[in-house]
Design an enzyme around this catalytic site. Structure first.
Site, mmCIF file in Angstrom:
data_model
loop_
_atom_site.group_PDB
_atom_site.id
_atom_site.type_symbol
_atom_site.label_atom_id
_atom_site.label_comp_id
_atom_site.label_asym_id
_atom_site.label_seq_id
_atom_site.Cartn_x
_atom_site.Cartn_y
_atom_site.Cartn_z
ATOM 1 N N GLY A 47 0.830 -1.208 0.000
ATOM 2 C CA GLY A 47 0.000 0.000 0.000
ATOM 3 C C GLY A 47 0.861 1.253 0.000
ATOM 4 C CB ALA A 48 4.329 1.700 -0.752
ATOM 5 C CB SER A 49 0.731 3.903 -4.714
ATOM 6 O OG SER A 49 -0.547 3.464 -4.321
ATOM 7 C CG ASN B 273 0.880 1.132 4.935
ATOM 8 O OD1 ASN B 273 0.621 1.856 5.890
ATOM 9 N ND2 ASN B 273 0.528 1.449 3.684
ATOM 10 C CB SER C 11 -6.045 1.184 13.608
ATOM 11 O OG SER C 11 -6.901 2.244 13.968
ATOM 12 C CE1 TYR D 66 -8.721 0.208 9.276
ATOM 13 C CE2 TYR D 66 -9.324 1.304 11.322
ATOM 14 C CZ TYR D 66 -8.422 1.086 10.302
ATOM 15 O OH TYR D 66 -7.208 1.740 10.311
ATOM 16 C CB ALA E 278 -13.094 -7.081 14.067
ATOM 17 C CE LYS F 196 -5.885 -1.542 9.964
ATOM 18 N NZ LYS F 196 -4.597 -1.600 9.256
HETATM 19 N N1 LIG Z 1 -4.990 7.398 8.288
HETATM 20 C C1 LIG Z 1 -5.340 7.022 9.513
HETATM 21 O O1 LIG Z 1 -5.958 7.784 10.268
HETATM 22 C C2 LIG Z 1 -4.950 5.650 10.005
HETATM 23 C C3 LIG Z 1 -5.142 5.374 11.376
HETATM 24 C C4 LIG Z 1 -4.814 4.109 11.860
HETATM 25 C C5 LIG Z 1 -4.312 3.151 11.003
HETATM 26 N N2 LIG Z 1 -4.129 3.447 9.673
HETATM 27 C C6 LIG Z 1 -3.617 2.371 8.823
HETATM 28 O O2 LIG Z 1 -2.515 2.823 8.077
HETATM 29 C C7 LIG Z 1 -2.435 2.071 6.868
HETATM 30 C C8 LIG Z 1 -2.246 3.036 5.695
HETATM 31 O O3 LIG Z 1 -3.394 3.827 5.544
HETATM 32 P P1 LIG Z 1 -3.359 5.353 5.053
HETATM 33 O O4 LIG Z 1 -3.908 6.161 6.148
HETATM 34 O O5 LIG Z 1 -2.048 5.674 4.488
HETATM 35 O O6 LIG Z 1 -4.495 5.354 3.915
HETATM 36 P P2 LIG Z 1 -4.386 5.070 2.339
HETATM 37 O O7 LIG Z 1 -5.770 4.780 1.878
HETATM 38 O O8 LIG Z 1 -3.621 6.160 1.691
HETATM 39 O O9 LIG Z 1 -3.502 3.760 2.267
HETATM 40 C C9 LIG Z 1 -4.031 2.452 2.231
HETATM 41 C C10 LIG Z 1 -3.237 1.686 1.198
HETATM 42 O O10 LIG Z 1 -3.694 0.332 1.212
HETATM 43 C C11 LIG Z 1 -3.760 -0.120 -0.107
HETATM 44 N N3 LIG Z 1 -4.746 -1.197 -0.240
HETATM 45 C C12 LIG Z 1 -6.090 -1.106 -0.167
HETATM 46 N N4 LIG Z 1 -6.654 -2.298 -0.448
HETATM 47 C C13 LIG Z 1 -5.632 -3.147 -0.710
HETATM 48 C C14 LIG Z 1 -5.575 -4.514 -1.099
HETATM 49 N N5 LIG Z 1 -6.693 -5.245 -1.295
HETATM 50 N N6 LIG Z 1 -4.369 -5.058 -1.325
HETATM 51 C C15 LIG Z 1 -3.227 -4.341 -1.149
HETATM 52 N N7 LIG Z 1 -3.211 -3.059 -0.774
HETATM 53 C C16 LIG Z 1 -4.410 -2.463 -0.569
HETATM 54 C C17 LIG Z 1 -4.181 1.104 -0.936
HETATM 55 O O11 LIG Z 1 -3.782 0.960 -2.284
HETATM 56 C C18 LIG Z 1 -3.467 2.237 -0.227
HETATM 57 O O12 LIG Z 1 -2.224 2.526 -0.842
HETATM 58 C C19 LIG Z 1 -3.732 1.247 6.787
HETATM 59 O O13 LIG Z 1 -3.446 -0.067 7.197
HETATM 60 C C20 LIG Z 1 -4.630 1.935 7.786
HETATM 61 O O14 LIG Z 1 -5.602 1.077 8.304
HETATM 62 C C21 LIG Z 1 -4.433 4.676 9.164
#
Ligand SMILES: NC(=O)c1ccc[n+]([C@@H]2O[C@H](COP(=O)([O-])OP(=O)(O)OC[C@H]3O[C@@H](n4cnc5c(N)ncnc54)[C@H](O)[C@@H]3O)[C@@H](O)[C@H]2O)c1
Length: 255
Positions: free
Chosen positions: A10-12, A89, A148, A162, A164, A166
């Site tokens: 999920g690094a894009s 991630n 999370s 979500y 559950a 996490k």
């Molecule tokens: N932003 C927040 O407030 C927050 C809080 C707690 C935890 N997180 C966690 O941090 C991580 C990154 O989230 P973010 O906030 O950068 O949001 P984001 O939506 O930018 O990143 C999520 C990434 O997951 C990838 N993804 C989605 N479905 C996928 C799949 N089926 N297979 C592979 N990759 C997939 C997406 O392409 C995206 O790049 C997530 O695990 C999220 O649950 C975020």
């Protein structure tokens, strides 16, 4: 110094891009996965090269699809043959009242976040083992999982599915940590609170204002606020840390 290889899912976007950049700045070769268009991933990889990564590659990955996970690992194996760091991630976060969660959406969230983390970590183990070094000169290797605050204290705004998933990631972190410590493979979790990203962008208006005012440090975190600790946990400096959970939540949860 030995070149270290890191795979970040999920690094894009968001925290994943920031983590890849932080790992790149530490000199790691990075492999970024994406789900949608390739362009953002290629741009992030270019930024990683500029930040110091000796190698930066991208691949499509769907964590819901076991074949996609196996194909990614085969690709990494063919190119690098080993891994020092895996950052789990990638994930999804639907905002849904528990009354409205369908069985399909429940399964989709658990498959992506929970099962995906399990399957990818298990599939990556041969590559992490291949980087072990020798008994005289062991090499640090680790997995960092994105959980999370919802996995710790439960969901209010985000969905229960979500929360559950996490919570499952925290249990997987501790389970892999227990099972792999004997091999020197460390497994830790990071538990962000509200962070600026696509996941939180859609929360606007009074709901966003209420969430902001509930954060003791007064504002949402930035992806870089989470990325530094991911890179720190992935670094050999954290060699004595495994099975741990690191909060990055602006003081929302203090215990
Ligand atoms: N932003 C927040 O407030 C927050 C809080 C707690 C935890 N997180 C966690 O941090 C991580 C990154 O989230 P973010 O906030 O950068 O949001 P984001 O939506 O930018 O990143 C999520 C990434 O997951 C990838 N993804 C989605 N479905 C996928 C799949 N089926 N297979 C592979 N990759 C997939 C997406 O392409 C995206 O790049 C997530 O695990 C999220 O649950 C975020």
């Amino acid at each position: 110094m030995t070149l270290r290889y890191a795979l970040i899912t999920g690094a894009s976007s968001g925290i994943g891009t920031a983590a890849a950049l932080a790992l790149a700045a530490d000199g790691n070769a990075v492999w970024l996965t994406y789900t949608g268009g390739e362009a953002a991933a290629l741009e992030a990889a270019e930024a990683c090269r500029a930040a110091g990564a000796p190698d930066a590659r991208v691949s499509r990955l769907d964590l819901r699809d076991p074949a996609s996970i196996d194909a990614l690992i085969a690709e990494v194996d063919a190119a690098w043959g080993k891994l020092h760091v895996l950052v789990n991630n990638g994930g999804v976060c639907p905002y849904r009242s528990f009354d409205d969660i369908t069985i399909d959406e429940w399964d989709a969230v658990m498959e992506t976040n929970g099962r995906g983390t399990f399957l990818l970590t298990r599939a990556a183990l041969p590559l992490l083992r291949a980087a072990a070094g020798t008994p005289e000169a062991p090499v640090d290797r680790s997995v960092v999982n994105l959980s999370s605050i919802a996995g710790q204290q439960g969901a209010l705004k985000t969905g229960m599915h979500y929360a559950a998933s996490k919570g499952a990631i925290l249990a997987l972190t501790r389970s892999f940590a227990r099972n792999l410590a004997g091999e020197g493979i460390r497994v830790n979790a990071v538990t962000p609170g509200p962070v600026l990203s696509a996941i939180t962008d859609h929360l606007q208006g009074p709901a966003r204002d209420a969430l902001t005012s509930s954060i003791p440090l007064g504002e949402f975190g930035k992806p870089a606020d989470v990325a530094w600790i991911i890179a720190a946990l992935a670094s050999p400096k954290a060699a004595f840390t495994t099975g741990a959970t690191y909060d990055v939540n602006g003081g929302v949860r203090i215990d």
